[in-house]
Design a protein around this motif. Structure first.
Motif, mmCIF file in Angstrom:
data_model
loop_
_atom_site.group_PDB
_atom_site.id
_atom_site.type_symbol
_atom_site.label_atom_id
_atom_site.label_comp_id
_atom_site.label_asym_id
_atom_site.label_seq_id
_atom_site.Cartn_x
_atom_site.Cartn_y
_atom_site.Cartn_z
ATOM 1 N N GLN A 54 0.829 -1.204 0.000
ATOM 2 C CA GLN A 54 0.000 0.000 0.000
ATOM 3 C C GLN A 54 0.864 1.254 0.000
ATOM 4 N N VAL A 80 1.104 2.563 -3.353
ATOM 5 C CA VAL A 80 -0.160 3.191 -3.760
ATOM 6 C C VAL A 80 -0.209 4.629 -3.242
ATOM 7 N N ILE A 97 -0.335 8.106 -5.472
ATOM 8 C CA ILE A 97 -1.363 9.137 -5.294
ATOM 9 C C ILE A 97 -0.704 10.499 -5.097
ATOM 10 N N ARG A 119 -7.926 12.749 -1.535
ATOM 11 C CA ARG A 119 -7.565 11.758 -2.552
ATOM 12 C C ARG A 119 -7.271 10.401 -1.921
ATOM 13 N N ARG A 149 -10.507 8.640 -1.020
ATOM 14 C CA ARG A 149 -11.181 8.012 -2.169
ATOM 15 C C ARG A 149 -10.650 6.612 -2.438
ATOM 16 N N SER A 150 -9.434 6.340 -2.001
ATOM 17 C CA SER A 150 -8.844 5.002 -2.156
ATOM 18 C C SER A 150 -8.948 4.191 -0.870
#
Length: 368
Positions: A114, A117, A121, A136, A139-140
């Protein structure tokens, strides 16, 4: 790779976070013993979670570290010795060539982590502004501890109130019962700020004939425009004082003629370029205001539809523009304020060079 500007690294650590800098080392020092920081880290990897992350304007010799051309990159700086930043740090650019291999080799971070990730972002955002970064990540379904985002309750309330005023003309367009107006404005403001689906959002998306993906991305960027428009009000109040600080700060110690000439030229350049940068921000925000007025005043939804389709690219442009201004304002207040420590000519030149690099337009960079 070694981060070469050790004085800058020390100043970055003392300054804290700005739209251009996410200072996780300072977050750790201030919150590392708190249960929320322990249980809800931004990064699982301990080194990353105590790093300094910077939105960096690429220099000419750095462009070949990426497959595709780009102006800016997200730089991760890992201090070599957290208790003594004069020792410098190692750094890596997010999504540089062989990025995942380097992350696994240097930090043991696997490709399915993660942490990658989160870094991706950050890299896709135009700035590290805490409001937009938090949104943001949410949203994930990534929700780190609140200490990573320097957002006070009063800031959030002020932003909410600003959005309510901004969207009132849009809500009034669809209201038949004036008594329900206040409730509808509150609901729509909450939906925009949370980016959550809802009746008003769904109706607007259908009216504009945007598919759910286009509308969701457009609304996120619209929210970014609203946030940046709100932020600009405070920045413009500070910017003239910042320009004066840059002009009037007096370095201590001996200074040769070459240093004196450079500081004089740089001060003039920065005063001019700060004004230009503010004008560019206003012009970009004007694109949104014109499209929104076309919808709410002229009843022309196609202009706002086109804005929402173009908003993601415009959002990146606006974020870069206002991020530079916010960084200069925050750093200048910290380093050139009335209670700041004395500054040498060498350190002043380093800071002025950093500001110049941030403000220079790409067409100017390409000539170099």
């Amino acid at each position: 790779m070694t981060y070469r500007s050790f004085r800058s690294l020390e100043d970055l650590e003392r300054t804290g976070s700005t739209a251009r800098i996410l200072n996780l080392l300072k977050v750790y020092r201030e919150n590392g013993k708190e249960q929320e920081w322990i249980e809800k880290p931004l990064f699982v990897n301990r080194e990353l979670n105590t790093s300094i992350i910077i939105k960096h304007r690429l220099r000419q010799n750095e462009h070949d570290r990426f497959f595709a051309p780009r102006k800016n990159a997200t730089k991760i700086v890992i201090p070599i010795e957290k208790s003594d930043l004069k020792t410098g740090g190692r750094y890596i650019f997010v999504n540089q060539i062989n990025f995942e291999d380097v992350m696994q080799e240097q930090f043991g971070i696997t490709r399915d982590s993660q942490d990658l990730v989160v870094l991706d972002i950050m890299d896709k955002l135009p700035s590290l502004d805490p409001f937009l970064l938090k949104e943001r990540l949410s949203r994930s379904n990534i929700n780190p501890a609140s200490c990573y985002f320097a957002l006070s309750d009063s800031d959030l309330q002020a932003m909410h109130d600003f959005v309510k005023v901004e969207i009132t003309p849009l809500v009034k367009l669809s209201m038949e019962d004036p008594n329900a107006e206040t409730r509808s404005i509150d609901r729509m403001a909450a939906m925009i700020l949370s980016n959550a689906p809802g009746a008003n959002n769904d109706t607007l998306g259908k009216t504009l004939r945007l598919n759910p993906s286009q509308f969701q991305e457009g609304v996120f960027s619209w929210k970014g425009f609203l946030y940046y428009k709100w932020s600009l009000g405070a920045l413009l109040k500070d910017i003239s004082g910042v320009a004066d600080r840059i002009t009037n700060v007096t370095p201590i110690g001996a200074m040769d003629s070459a240093s004196r000439d450079y500081i004089s030229r740089s001060r003039k350049f920065l005063r001019k370029e700060i004004g230009r940068a503010c004008l560019e921000v206003r012009n970009t925000i004007k694109i949104y205001e014109t499209a929104y007025s076309a919808l709410t005043v002229d009843g022309n939804p196609s202009a706002f539809k086109n804005f929402l389709l173009e908003a993601p690219a415009l959002f990146d442009q606006l974020g870069e523009q206002i991020g530079v201004i916010e960084h200069i304002v925050s750093f200048s207040k910290h380093r050139f304020g009335p209670r700041s420590a004395s500054i040498t000519a060498e350190e002043l030149m380093d800071i002025l060079m950093d500001f110049e690099m941030s403000l220079r337009r790409q067409d100017i960079d390409d000539l170099g």
